[in-house]
Write a protein that holds these residues in place. Structure first.
Motif, PDB file in Angstrom:
ATOM      1  N   MET A   1       0.816  -1.184   0.000  1.00 23.14           N
ATOM      2  CA  MET A   1       0.000   0.000   0.000  1.00 23.14           C
ATOM      3  C   MET A   1       0.863   1.254   0.000  1.00 23.14           C
ATOM      4  SD  MET A   1      -3.260  -1.030   2.412  1.00 23.14           S
ATOM      5  CE  MET A   1      -3.448   0.612   2.935  1.00 23.14           C
ATOM      6  N   ALA A   2       2.030   1.144   0.602  1.00 26.21           N
ATOM      7  CA  ALA A   2       2.886   2.325   0.670  1.00 26.21           C
ATOM      8  C   ALA A   2       3.206   2.839  -0.727  1.00 26.21           C
ATOM      9  CB  ALA A   2       4.165   2.012   1.436  1.00 26.21           C
ATOM     10  N   ASN A   3       3.549   1.943  -1.650  1.00 24.71           N
ATOM     11  CA  ASN A   3       3.867   2.384  -3.005  1.00 24.71           C
ATOM     12  C   ASN A   3       2.650   2.938  -3.721  1.00 24.71           C
ATOM     13  OD1 ASN A   3       6.544   1.628  -2.825  1.00 24.71           O
ATOM     14  ND2 ASN A   3       6.184  -0.382  -3.699  1.00 24.71           N
ATOM     15  N   ASN A   4       1.511   2.315  -3.513  1.00 27.37           N
ATOM     16  CA  ASN A   4       0.325   2.669  -4.267  1.00 27.37           C
ATOM     17  C   ASN A   4      -0.465   3.829  -3.692  1.00 27.37           C
ATOM     18  OD1 ASN A   4       0.149   0.503  -6.407  1.00 27.37           O
ATOM     19  ND2 ASN A   4       0.531  -0.663  -4.565  1.00 27.37           N
ATOM     20  N   ILE A   5      -0.280   4.135  -2.452  1.00 31.17           N
ATOM     21  CA  ILE A   5      -1.018   5.242  -1.838  1.00 31.17           C
ATOM     22  C   ILE A   5      -0.049   6.333  -1.403  1.00 31.17           C
ATOM     23  CG2 ILE A   5      -2.493   5.927   0.096  1.00 31.17           C
ATOM     24  CD1 ILE A   5      -3.781   3.118  -0.110  1.00 31.17           C
ATOM     25  N   GLU A   6       0.807   6.003  -0.464  1.00 24.21           N
ATOM     26  CA  GLU A   6       1.727   7.020   0.066  1.00 24.21           C
ATOM     27  C   GLU A   6       2.661   7.550  -1.017  1.00 24.21           C
ATOM     28  OE1 GLU A   6       3.696   5.394   3.575  1.00 24.21           O
ATOM     29  OE2 GLU A   6       1.866   4.240   3.911  1.00 24.21           O
ATOM     30  N   GLY A   7       3.235   6.656  -1.798  1.00 20.71           N
ATOM     31  CA  GLY A   7       4.175   7.072  -2.830  1.00 20.71           C
ATOM     32  C   GLY A   7       3.566   8.044  -3.824  1.00 20.71           C
ATOM     33  N   VAL A   8       2.351   7.751  -4.250  1.00 20.77           N
ATOM     34  CA  VAL A   8       1.672   8.621  -5.213  1.00 20.77           C
ATOM     35  C   VAL A   8       1.354   9.979  -4.584  1.00 20.77           C
ATOM     36  CG1 VAL A   8      -0.448   8.906  -6.568  1.00 20.77           C
ATOM     37  CG2 VAL A   8       0.740   6.717  -6.559  1.00 20.77           C
ATOM     38  N   LEU A   9       0.863   9.974  -3.367  1.00 19.16           N
ATOM     39  CA  LEU A   9       0.517  11.242  -2.716  1.00 19.16           C
ATOM     40  C   LEU A   9       1.760  12.090  -2.447  1.00 19.16           C
ATOM     41  CD1 LEU A   9      -2.254   9.979  -0.278  1.00 19.16           C
ATOM     42  CD2 LEU A   9      -2.562  11.437  -2.281  1.00 19.16           C
ATOM     43  N   ILE A  10       2.833  11.454  -2.027  1.00 16.12           N
ATOM     44  CA  ILE A  10       4.067  12.205  -1.770  1.00 16.12           C
ATOM     45  C   ILE A  10       4.650  12.738  -3.078  1.00 16.12           C
ATOM     46  CG2 ILE A  10       6.471  11.939  -1.007  1.00 16.12           C
ATOM     47  CD1 ILE A  10       5.322  10.115   1.257  1.00 16.12           C
ATOM     48  N   GLU A  11       4.591  11.937  -4.118  1.00 15.86           N
ATOM     49  CA  GLU A  11       5.088  12.400  -5.420  1.00 15.86           C
ATOM     50  C   GLU A  11       4.286  13.599  -5.920  1.00 15.86           C
ATOM     51  OE1 GLU A  11       5.116  10.665  -9.918  1.00 15.86           O
ATOM     52  OE2 GLU A  11       5.856   9.324  -8.359  1.00 15.86           O
ATOM     53  N   LYS A  12       2.975  13.540  -5.722  1.00 15.71           N
ATOM     54  CA  LYS A  12       2.104  14.612  -6.238  1.00 15.71           C
ATOM     55  C   LYS A  12       2.146  15.874  -5.383  1.00 15.71           C
ATOM     56  CE  LYS A  12      -2.497  15.553  -7.933  1.00 15.71           C
ATOM     57  NZ  LYS A  12      -3.767  15.006  -8.373  1.00 15.71           N
ATOM     58  N   TYR A  13       2.182  15.719  -4.053  1.00 11.97           N
ATOM     59  CA  TYR A  13       2.039  16.867  -3.162  1.00 11.97           C
ATOM     60  C   TYR A  13       3.308  17.228  -2.387  1.00 11.97           C
ATOM     61  CZ  TYR A  13      -2.905  16.195  -4.102  1.00 11.97           C
ATOM     62  OH  TYR A  13      -4.118  16.070  -4.728  1.00 11.97           O
ATOM     63  N   GLY A  14       4.372  16.466  -2.558  1.00  7.54           N
ATOM     64  CA  GLY A  14       5.584  16.711  -1.782  1.00  7.54           C
ATOM     65  C   GLY A  14       5.559  15.928  -0.481  1.00  7.54           C
ATOM     66  N   ALA A  15       6.715  15.830   0.165  1.00  2.00           N
ATOM     67  CA  ALA A  15       6.852  14.974   1.343  1.00  2.00           C
ATOM     68  C   ALA A  15       5.933  15.389   2.485  1.00  2.00           C
ATOM     69  CB  ALA A  15       8.297  14.946   1.818  1.00  2.00           C
ATOM     70  N   GLU A  16       5.903  16.663   2.815  1.00  2.08           N
ATOM     71  CA  GLU A  16       5.121  17.101   3.974  1.00  2.08           C
ATOM     72  C   GLU A  16       3.619  16.966   3.732  1.00  2.08           C
ATOM     73  OE1 GLU A  16       4.520  20.989   6.842  1.00  2.08           O
ATOM     74  OE2 GLU A  16       6.300  20.872   5.591  1.00  2.08           O
ATOM     75  N   GLN A  17       3.106  17.584   2.679  1.00  2.00           N
ATOM     76  CA  GLN A  17       1.665  17.543   2.425  1.00  2.00           C
ATOM     77  C   GLN A  17       1.226  16.153   1.997  1.00  2.00           C
ATOM     78  OE1 GLN A  17      -0.569  20.104   3.101  1.00  2.00           O
ATOM     79  NE2 GLN A  17      -2.006  18.408   2.842  1.00  2.00           N
ATOM     80  N   GLY A  18       2.067  15.440   1.246  1.00  5.23           N
ATOM     81  CA  GLY A  18       1.726  14.086   0.833  1.00  5.23           C
ATOM     82  C   GLY A  18       1.572  13.145   2.017  1.00  5.23           C
ATOM     83  N   THR A  19       2.431  13.299   3.020  1.00  3.75           N
ATOM     84  CA  THR A  19       2.331  12.476   4.233  1.00  3.75           C
ATOM     85  C   THR A  19       1.050  12.802   4.994  1.00  3.75           C
ATOM     86  OG1 THR A  19       4.733  12.325   4.374  1.00  3.75           O
ATOM     87  CG2 THR A  19       3.485  11.857   6.390  1.00  3.75           C
ATOM     88  N   ILE A  20       0.729  14.067   5.096  1.00  3.77           N
ATOM     89  CA  ILE A  20      -0.525  14.477   5.758  1.00  3.77           C
ATOM     90  C   ILE A  20      -1.715  13.877   5.014  1.00  3.77           C
ATOM     91  CG2 ILE A  20      -2.028  16.464   6.227  1.00  3.77           C
ATOM     92  CD1 ILE A  20       0.610  18.072   6.719  1.00  3.77           C
ATOM     93  N   ASN A  21      -1.694  13.983   3.689  1.00  6.24           N
ATOM     94  CA  ASN A  21      -2.796  13.435   2.884  1.00  6.24           C
ATOM     95  C   ASN A  21      -2.906  11.924   3.052  1.00  6.24           C
ATOM     96  OD1 ASN A  21      -3.135  16.044   1.992  1.00  6.24           O
ATOM     97  ND2 ASN A  21      -2.432  15.663  -0.085  1.00  6.24           N
ATOM     98  N   ALA A  22      -1.767  11.230   3.124  1.00  6.75           N
ATOM     99  CA  ALA A  22      -1.793   9.777   3.298  1.00  6.75           C
ATOM    100  C   ALA A  22      -2.419   9.398   4.637  1.00  6.75           C
ATOM    101  CB  ALA A  22      -0.378   9.208   3.178  1.00  6.75           C
ATOM    102  N   VAL A  23      -2.055  10.103   5.691  1.00 16.46           N
ATOM    103  CA  VAL A  23      -2.629   9.829   7.009  1.00 16.46           C
ATOM    104  C   VAL A  23      -4.141  10.057   6.980  1.00 16.46           C
ATOM    105  CG1 VAL A  23      -2.699  10.607   9.419  1.00 16.46           C
ATOM    106  CG2 VAL A  23      -0.494  10.274   8.281  1.00 16.46           C
ATOM    107  N   GLN A  24      -4.577  11.131   6.361  1.00 16.69           N
ATOM    108  CA  GLN A  24      -6.009  11.416   6.253  1.00 16.69           C
ATOM    109  C   GLN A  24      -6.718  10.344   5.426  1.00 16.69           C
ATOM    110  OE1 GLN A  24      -5.892  15.414   4.676  1.00 16.69           O
ATOM    111  NE2 GLN A  24      -5.868  16.331   6.720  1.00 16.69           N
ATOM    112  N   PHE A  25      -6.054   9.888   4.367  1.00 19.08           N
ATOM    113  CA  PHE A  25      -6.620   8.846   3.518  1.00 19.08           C
ATOM    114  C   PHE A  25      -6.792   7.553   4.300  1.00 19.08           C
ATOM    115  CE2 PHE A  25      -6.396   5.488   0.328  1.00 19.08           C
ATOM    116  CZ  PHE A  25      -7.284   5.947  -0.633  1.00 19.08           C
ATOM    117  N   TYR A  26      -5.731   7.149   5.032  1.00 16.58           N
ATOM    118  CA  TYR A  26      -5.820   5.937   5.851  1.00 16.58           C
ATOM    119  C   TYR A  26      -6.898   6.066   6.930  1.00 16.58           C
ATOM    120  CZ  TYR A  26      -1.500   4.142   3.754  1.00 16.58           C
ATOM    121  OH  TYR A  26      -0.547   3.668   2.894  1.00 16.58           O
TER     122      TYR A  26
END
Length: 67
Positions: A1-26
């Protein structure tokens, strides 16, 4: 899941916002009683189906992948 969710969000939004978005998604994948929400079940089902389709199209990997 990390590659398919976190990786995509971090790539699209950057490390900080992508991590926040991933936590909200989970968190959205978790139901009120701790199980999966309807959205969580749908996401996992789609990932599972995609993995099976990839195996049918490309075959099994030559070696197991460790995550």
């Amino acid at each position: 899941m990390a590659n398919n969710i976190e990786g995509v969000l971090i790539e699209k939004y950057g490390a900080e916002q992508g991590t926040i978005n991933a936590v909200q998604f989970y968190a959205a994948m978790r139901g009120e009683r701790g199980g999966l929400s309807d959205m969580g079940r749908q996401v996992l089902s789609e990932l599972h189906d995609g993995f099976i389709q990839q195996i049918h199209e490309s075959g099994m990997p030559e070696a197991p992948t460790a995550h």
